[in-house]
Design a protein around this motif. Structure first.
Motif, short mmCIF file in Angstrom:
data_model
loop_
_atom_site.label_atom_id
_atom_site.label_comp_id
_atom_site.label_asym_id
_atom_site.label_seq_id
_atom_site.Cartn_x
_atom_site.Cartn_y
_atom_site.Cartn_z
N ILE A 117 0.86 -1.19 0.00
CA ILE A 117 0.00 0.00 0.00
C ILE A 117 0.89 1.24 0.00
O ILE A 117 1.66 1.47 0.92
CB ILE A 117 -0.94 0.02 1.22
N ASP A 118 0.79 1.99 -1.07
CA ASP A 118 1.54 3.23 -1.22
C ASP A 118 0.63 4.33 -0.69
O ASP A 118 -0.42 4.60 -1.27
CB ASP A 118 1.83 3.41 -2.72
N TYR A 119 0.98 4.89 0.45
CA TYR A 119 0.11 5.93 0.99
C TYR A 119 0.87 6.98 1.77
O TYR A 119 2.04 6.80 2.06
CB TYR A 119 -1.02 5.32 1.81
N GLY A 131 -4.51 16.53 0.29
CA GLY A 131 -4.42 15.24 -0.40
C GLY A 131 -3.59 14.23 0.38
O GLY A 131 -3.93 13.06 0.46
N HIS A 132 -2.50 14.71 0.97
CA HIS A 132 -1.67 13.79 1.77
C HIS A 132 -2.39 13.36 3.04
O HIS A 132 -2.22 12.25 3.51
CB HIS A 132 -0.33 14.44 2.12
N ILE A 133 -3.19 14.27 3.58
CA ILE A 133 -3.95 13.92 4.79
C ILE A 133 -4.92 12.79 4.47
O ILE A 133 -4.96 11.77 5.16
CB ILE A 133 -4.73 15.14 5.33
N GLY A 312 12.18 11.39 -14.52
CA GLY A 312 11.08 12.07 -13.84
C GLY A 312 10.27 11.15 -12.93
O GLY A 312 10.64 10.00 -12.66
N TYR A 313 9.17 11.71 -12.51
CA TYR A 313 8.22 11.04 -11.61
C TYR A 313 7.77 9.69 -12.16
O TYR A 313 7.67 8.69 -11.44
CB TYR A 313 7.03 11.99 -11.47
N ALA A 314 7.53 9.64 -13.48
CA ALA A 314 7.01 8.41 -14.09
C ALA A 314 8.05 7.30 -14.05
O ALA A 314 7.72 6.14 -13.78
CB ALA A 314 6.58 8.68 -15.53
N1 ARG Z 1 4.51 12.71 -3.60
C1 ARG Z 1 3.41 12.64 -4.49
C2 ARG Z 1 2.56 13.89 -4.39
O1 ARG Z 1 2.67 14.61 -3.43
C3 ARG Z 1 2.51 11.46 -4.22
C4 ARG Z 1 3.13 10.14 -4.50
C5 ARG Z 1 2.13 9.07 -4.68
N2 ARG Z 1 2.73 7.80 -4.91
C6 ARG Z 1 3.29 7.40 -6.05
N3 ARG Z 1 3.85 6.24 -6.11
N4 ARG Z 1 3.29 8.18 -7.12
O2 ARG Z 1 1.79 14.19 -5.27
#
Ligand code: ARG
Length: 576
Positions: A117-119, A131-133, A312-314
């Motif tokens: 679970i990625d949270y 969103g993080h909350i 990058g993020y992807a």
């Molecule tokens: N850090 C990212 C954000 O604040 C959320 C990451 C979510 N998890 C992931 N594996 N992309 O938007």
């Protein structure tokens, strides 16, 4: 409930075969709870259509063959052919007694899987936003539920700790503190981020330095890395403190941040290229996953490597999928991330599948959620228009809960107890309001509603639990024997039926990933408990048998409420 439903289903099956022949064996009885009786079976409607006979006639033929002796005290055919069932008090009592004696309170175990679970996943040097909350609360509840039904849950806090912003942040540290970031305080970080951003946007020389700093960071320059580590450390400590206050089960060992994947990105890219998936587009390296197009209908690229050569993020998320399936051995990947990242995640999953990193039985799900809105129905902000800080929300929730408690002035709670109870109510209310609304929808943040002692709120559920505990304290708990249950009054019946639904409610959340289903269940249970306590005298019951039975019912109701709240990450005070 499920044991009950299983038994009824078997009896219906026998009845259906006896009335209509072997070829109809296995026809589901279509049982559901009813407000006219305990359950209703709708099977006659479908069977009638299949056999070309009026459903009422089918229902009559079926009922004539049904053997429900000892289980059901009344069978009635209603409307077009519903079969309404009222269970015997004895059967209900037996089922409740066996659920009460079960340490799992009727919750079944599922075939275990490894679930990642990625949270939470906030970003370093930034305050957690709304969103993080939500991700933190929803993810934590799902982790608890999935663990409880028997899965091996691996929590992953995908901290945003890498990438271009760190160039400007480090440069700003150097500018403001001569390289001594230890003087930065944690609460300053958000302001600090905004200052750095403003300089980056307004000062080309600073922007250029920042870009060079990113190169140094990526190249592993020791001084740069040291400053970066300091920023990460400050934030991690801050997040840990928040998780601890929230009672969220995320620890340092669960942090698996973006930088963790850094060493894997080159191989990810090479393997995508080797698989013939990588294409060049405007100087960037991307994968075009079929089915993803822009508004104009053009194929959308998932950018793995940007024009400047950086990943990058992807790319990080692709490495993440691969790590989670191949190294951690997960077959179920959950991403508790806000709805705006829907397309990004869908593309990551599609590309990972094509690359062979996400193949059945492994599958990934985006557990999306909506926003928290302010009273004006716009994005939830502080009065000054800034990001709402989670730490401030926690303080305010507890202070408000304390004020409500003072107003009630419960004589049995001393100062220390009041402080503890206010903490549990405040934090519980904050969590519950988030978990009890349909996850994909937005909801409006309203202090008064979430802290109300009636309605579908944490304090209402906590209070129902505390009432059961109070009665048991007065009785002396030695008097509780679960075997003593009897179901006679309508309130006892309603409570028994509610109690037997716990297993299904938990299983429903594990399957649908919708914590609000457990909330709705617990609210109904709390309502049944409250009405039972108000209408059926426990300590002053008419005889010893009724007293023993009601104590047992109070006990198991309290236990299910506490267990259910615990699965949502909410504490239940012993007294309120
Ligand atoms: N850090 C990212 C954000 O604040 C959320 C990451 C979510 N998890 C992931 N594996 N992309 O938007």
């Amino acid at each position: 409930m499920s044991a009950l439903i299983d038994t009824l289903t078997r009896r219906f099956d026998q009845g259906i075969v006896a009335a209509f022949g072997d070829e109809h064996a296995g026809t589901p009885p279509v049982l559901r709870r009813s407000n006219r009786a305990d359950f209703q079976a709708d099977v006659a409607l479908g069977l009638g259509r299949k056999l070309g006979r009026p459903p009422r006639e089918i229902a009559e033929a079926l009922v004539a063959k049904l053997d429900l002796a000892g289980l059901v005290e009344k069978v009635e055919i209603a409307g077009p052919g519903f079969v309404n069932l009222t269970l015997t008090g004895e059967w209900l009592a037996r089922e409740v007694a066996s659920a009460a004696a079960d340490p799992r309170l009727g919750v079944a175990s599922e075939a275990p899987e490894t679930v990642v679970i990625d949270y939470s996943s906030p970003n370093v040097a930034k305050e957690m936003h709304v969103g993080h909350i939500r991700s933190t609360l929803i993810g934590d509840a799902l982790a608890r539920v999935l663990e409880h039904v028997g899965h091996r849950v691996i929590r992953q806090n995908h901290l945003g700790d890498w990438g271009t912003p760190f160039g400007m942040l480090i440069e700003h540290v150097l500018d403001t503190s001569g390289g001594d970031a230890t003087s930065l305080s944690i609460r300053d970080l958000d302001v600090f981020y905004r200052e750095a951003r403003a300089k980056f946007d307004g000062d080309p020389a600073f922007a250029e330095r920042s870009r060079r700093r990113v190169v140094l960071l990526q190249g592993g320059d020791p001084k740069t890395l040291e400053l970066w580590r300091l920023l990460v450390e400050l934030s991690t400590t801050y997040f840990e403190h928040i998780y601890e206050r929230l009672g969220v089960g995320l620890r340092r060992r669960d942090v698996c941040s973006e930088s963790f994947y850094n060493p894997m990105l080159a191989k990810v890219t090479d393997d995508l290229r080797a698989a013939g998936l990588l294409e060049e587009s405007d100087g960037a390296e991307c994968v075009f996953a079929p089915g993803f197009t822009s508004k104009e209908g053009k194929p959308l690229p998932l950018i793995v490597r940007k024009t400047d050569g950086g990943f990058g993020y992807a790319a990080t998320d692709l490495a993440g999928v691969r790590h989670r399936t191949a190294t951690l051995g997960a077959t179920r990947l959950l991403y508790v991330v806000g709805a705006p990242q829907q397309q990004h995640l869908a593309m990551v999953f599609a590309v990972a599948a094509k690359a062979g990193w996400l193949v059945p039985p492994a599958r990934a799900t985006h557990v999306a959620f909506g926003s928290i809105l302010g009273p004006d129905k716009k994005m939830f902000k502080t009065r000054e228009g800034g990001t709402v800080k989670l730490a401030d929300l926690l303080d305010e929730a507890i202070a408000r809960a304390r004020a409500i408690l003072e107003e009630k002035d419960p004589p049995h709670l001393d100062e220390a107890a009041r402080r503890e109870v206010a903490r549990m109510i405040g934090i519980g209310a904050l969590k519950y309001v988030d978990l009890s609304s349909d996850r994909v929808k937005d909801y409006v943040f309203d202090w008064n509603r979430m802290l109300a002692f009636d309605g579908n709120t944490a304090p209402y559920l906590q209070f129902a639990h505390a009432r059961t505990r109070s009665i048991l304290r007065k009785a002396g708990e030695a008097g509780v024997a679960s075997g003593a249950v009897a179901v006679r009054t309508p309130e006892e019946r309603a409570l028994a039926l509610a109690l037997l639904g716990f297993g299904d409610a938990v299983a429903g959340v594990a399957e649908s990933l919708q914590p609000h289903r457990l909330c709705t269940y617990l609210f109904d249970l709390a309502t049944a408990t409250t009405s039972f306590l108000e209408n059926c005298p426990v300590l002053k019951a008419e005889d010893d048998a009724a007293r023993a039975s009601r104590l047992a019912l109070s006990d198991v109701a309290g236990k299910v409420l506490a267990r259910g709240l615990a699965l949502l990450g909410i504490e239940a005070p012993e007294a309120m």
